[in-house]
Scaffold this active site. Structure first.
Site, short mmCIF file in Angstrom:
data_model
loop_
_atom_site.label_atom_id
_atom_site.label_comp_id
_atom_site.label_asym_id
_atom_site.label_seq_id
_atom_site.Cartn_x
_atom_site.Cartn_y
_atom_site.Cartn_z
N CYS A 108 -2.03 5.23 1.06
CA CYS A 108 -1.59 4.27 0.05
C CYS A 108 -2.80 3.61 -0.62
O CYS A 108 -3.55 4.28 -1.31
CB CYS A 108 -0.63 3.27 0.69
SG CYS A 108 0.43 2.50 -0.52
N HIS A 210 3.52 6.64 4.00
CA HIS A 210 3.42 5.87 5.22
C HIS A 210 4.75 6.05 5.97
O HIS A 210 5.41 7.04 5.78
CB HIS A 210 3.05 4.41 4.94
CG HIS A 210 4.07 3.62 4.20
ND1 HIS A 210 4.06 3.48 2.83
CD2 HIS A 210 5.13 2.92 4.63
CE1 HIS A 210 5.08 2.72 2.47
NE2 HIS A 210 5.75 2.37 3.54
#
Lengths: 258, 450
Positions: A108, A210
């Site tokens: 991310c 994630h």
């Protein structure tokens, strides 16, 4: 891992897998601790020595000491502070580690920081440039949801599936010649259009997945460990019934029948 | 014209609510949405009629419980409440509450994100901003954005008195924007820790940008903090708790100080997080001019809200339901369980529906490691129950203690048959609703639910 320990964990220095966890206090927004826990435990269960060293703001990174470096994501302000610090105190260490063949995993915000730059409002914030990607902001909505991608990694299974969750405002573009980490099967990926997800250059990997990533995809955790160790022999198999069931659940959440 | 329109819209919304109820379609906010579509100013108009005005409460954790305590206090003060007690806390829910209930005082818990717009419409006498933790990032975005929205509230002329948690550095600073804010907090350093929990928020000094240093952490990033360079310090609370004694699931006792007076308070809700809720409720009541006697009476009378540490008996077994929905809240629940003297069987239920947050990664930020040293069987259920079991595996919980039973009915049957002194159920939000329904259908002692 002690519950009162504000960092992920710190163990012996001379281990087989030597993990550097960058900015665990700031860049941990999507439960990045889970990724570190999975890497550590899976080594411990195989009696492989593993060390996790937390490296925070202002602390230099000696790239020769580690064979796996992890960088998670943060909230905007935290990520801005870490970006400046990354260039100032850790960039050379990261470049040296990558040149040594260490595994670098950015998730991310960490992925964005491994690229050339990313936009935050009107600002353009420099990354370390290890991945040939640039990240812009879009007026469109954040790209949020369960995601599944297909990836083929050197020495890994061909066309293997990774499942996770993505939540990012940035749109990441691969520059000419850059390779995606995987192809989107379900979800948005880098920009919601190209079908590309993440970027991989050798052992440097950036991804928006994630969930956290590694608990949902134990095969990829093992690929990272094997690659970081430069191991010629495969890892001892573990009892992964629960891990495989969790992987199937994450795939189902993303809309795959698997 | 507008009054006629409101009356017609109001009647239609009530009919819609009635139809929804008799057809079992549920939905406490749907009639409110209909009302707002027909009469967009309904909230403003209806709330203006409340003789004693209204107060609003927002927070990541503890909204419903804090509201329940304030409700007891206001009743002790003689108010008749218009109160969204079931937690329907967005515009539709507030409109429906105002339309359906009659009373002289409005008490509304409000979703963090919806707060600015609703404050403008409600013109509350007081606004309680109790805490901010990371929660459902897929729904709410990052905390910074919520703080900015709340800053508008603190500045707003419509907001009345602002009541702030002195111990939460993310929001205590909003007091600079407000006119004569009231602060509450915890003064008993013995119940705090000198180290932070994992994934606590990192609050920074707004002047120099450096992280605050803490002498005590109470819950997550709530604690006693100060800028290392002396730019900013924790405000001194005028309403506070000291001499806190926590007795596991049994509840707690503490000394409540309101300005210059101190009182012994008994709270029938467990954990330090509920002491925060009680002190927050006291501060809000104090801002409304409620007498201290009514405040103490209300705190003593308060019982756990819907699914928040409710205790009940099912088939002769003692059960507790404690909602978990984010790392900070879950950590406090786990800590409270660890301090309880009874032995527990656990039923953990993880769903990933919209009201739970689709993203389940937060379970890796919660310290389930606290369960590794406890005894007792653990059943994991819900549509993401497998991932919860995996979390426990990596937290070091022995595999033979953990069973995954995806079907909630079967999981509950197995959990009720366990051998511990108490069954403790830890569900996410939608799972909590399902669990309550199942328990009622299995004869949970009548009246055991609020």
């Amino acid at each position: 891992m002690s519950t009162s320990d504000r960092r992920w964990s710190v163990l012996a220095a001379e281990a087989a897998l030597r993990i550097a966890a960058l900015y665990p206090e700031q860049m941990n927004i999507y439960a990045d601790r889970g990724n570190i826990a999975v890497l550590s435990r899976r080594c411990q269960w195989r009696s492989l020595d593993v060390s996790v060293t937390s490296i925070g703001l202002g602390e230099p990174l000696d790239g020769s000491r580690f064979n796996l470096i992890y960088l998670g994501g943060g909230q905007d302000d935290d990520q801005r502070r870490c970006a400046a610090d990354l260039i100032e105190t850790k960039r050379d260490g990261l470049l040296a580690a990558a040149a040594n063949g260490a595994v670098l995993l950015g998730v991310c915000g960490g992925y964005q920081l491994l690229g050339h730059w990313y936009e935050l409002g009107e600002e353009r914030i420099d990354g370390v440039g290890l991945l040939d990607v640039e990240t812009t902001r879009s007026d469109g909505p954040r790209l949020i949801g369960n995601v599944a991608i297909e990836t083929s990694l050197p020495g890994g299974p061909a066309g293997a599936t990774l499942a996770g969750f993505e939540n990012h405002g940035g749109r990441t573009r691969l520059l000419a010649g850059a390779e995606p980490f995987g192809r989107v099967i379900r979800g948005h990926g880098n920009d919601g259009r190209s079908g590309d997800e993440g970027c991989r250059s050798g052992n440097v990997i950036g991804t928006y997945l994630h969930g956290p990533l590694l608990p949902a995809n134990s095969w990829f955790a093992d690929w990272l460990i094997t690659t970081a160790l430069g191991a010629a022999t495969p890892l001892v198999p573990l009892d992964d019934d629960l891990e495989l069931e969790a992987h199937r659940a994450a795939c189902r959440a993303a809309g795959l029948s698997g | 014209m507008s009054r006629l329109r409101l009356a017609a819209a109001s009647a239609l919304a009530r009919v819609a609510g009635f139809l929804l109820r008799i057809t079992g379609s549920g939905g406490t906010s749907a009639p409110g949405k209909i009302l707002l579509a027909l009469a967009p100013r309904a909230i403003e108009q209806r709330s203006a009629r409340l003789e004693r005005g209204c107060a609003v409460i927002s927070a990541t954790n503890g909204k419903t419980t804090t509201s329940a305590i304030v409700a007891e206090i206001m009743r002790a003060d003689g108010a008749t409440l218009v109160h969204n007690r079931a937690g329907a806390n967005m515009a539709g829910g507030i409109a429906a509450t105002l339309n359906d209930q009659r009373g002289d005082f409005g008490l509304f818990e409000i979703d963090e994100f919806w707060l600015p717009g609703l404050v403008e419409q409600l013109s509350p006498r007081s606004v309680l901003l109790a805490n901010l933790f990371r929660d459902q990032l897929d729904r709410y975005g990052e905390l910074d954005q919520i703080v900015e929205r709340w800053r508008e509230v603190a500045r707003s002329d419509a907001a009345g008195r602002i009541v702030l948690n002195a111990d939460d550095p993310l929001i205590a600073g909003l007091g600079d924007e407000a006119n004569d804010p009231i602060y509450f907090g915890i003064e008993d350093t013995a119940v705090g820790s000198t180290s932070a929990q994992h994934a606590s928020e990192q609050a920074c000094c707004p002047v120099c940008g450096e992280q605050f240093s803490y002498s005590r952490y109470f819950v997550g990033h709530l604690g006693h903090y100060a800028c290392r360079h002396g730019h900013v310090a924790r405000p001194t609370p005028t309403v506070s708790a000291s001499e806190i004694h926590l007795s596991g699931l049994g509840g707690s006792s503490f000394t409540l100080t309101i300005e210059n007076d101190s009182f012994a308070a008994e709270l029938a809700m467990p954990g330090l997080y509920n002491v925060y809720n009680a002190v927050a409720a006291a501060a809000l009541a104090n801002s409304l001019g409620v007498a201290n006697e009514a405040i103490i009476e209300g705190i003593t009378a308060a019982s756990p809200a819907f699914g928040r540490a409710e205790s009940l008996q099912v088939a002769g077994r003692d059960c507790s339901i404690m909602l978990i929905k984010n790392p900070a809240g879950a950590n406090e629940v786990l800590r409270t369980l660890a301090s309880d003297r009874q032995s527990h069987d656990l039923l953990l239920v993880l769903n990933d529906r919209i009201a739970d947050g689709r993203d389940i990664s937060w379970i890796w930020d919660a310290d389930f490691e606290q369960l590794a040293s406890s005894g007792g069987a653990i059943i994991c259920s819900g549509n993401r129950g497998t991932e919860l079991a995996l979390r426990l595996k990596y937290a070091g919980v022995e595999g033979q203690r953990v069973v995954v039973t995806p079907n909630l009915g079967e999981a509950l049957t197995a959990a009720l048959a366990g051998g511990g002194e108490r069954l403790v159920i830890l569900p996410t939000y939608t799972a909590m609703l399902e669990v309550r329904e199942l328990l009622v259908s299995r004869g949970a002692a009548a009246g055991s639910f609020a």
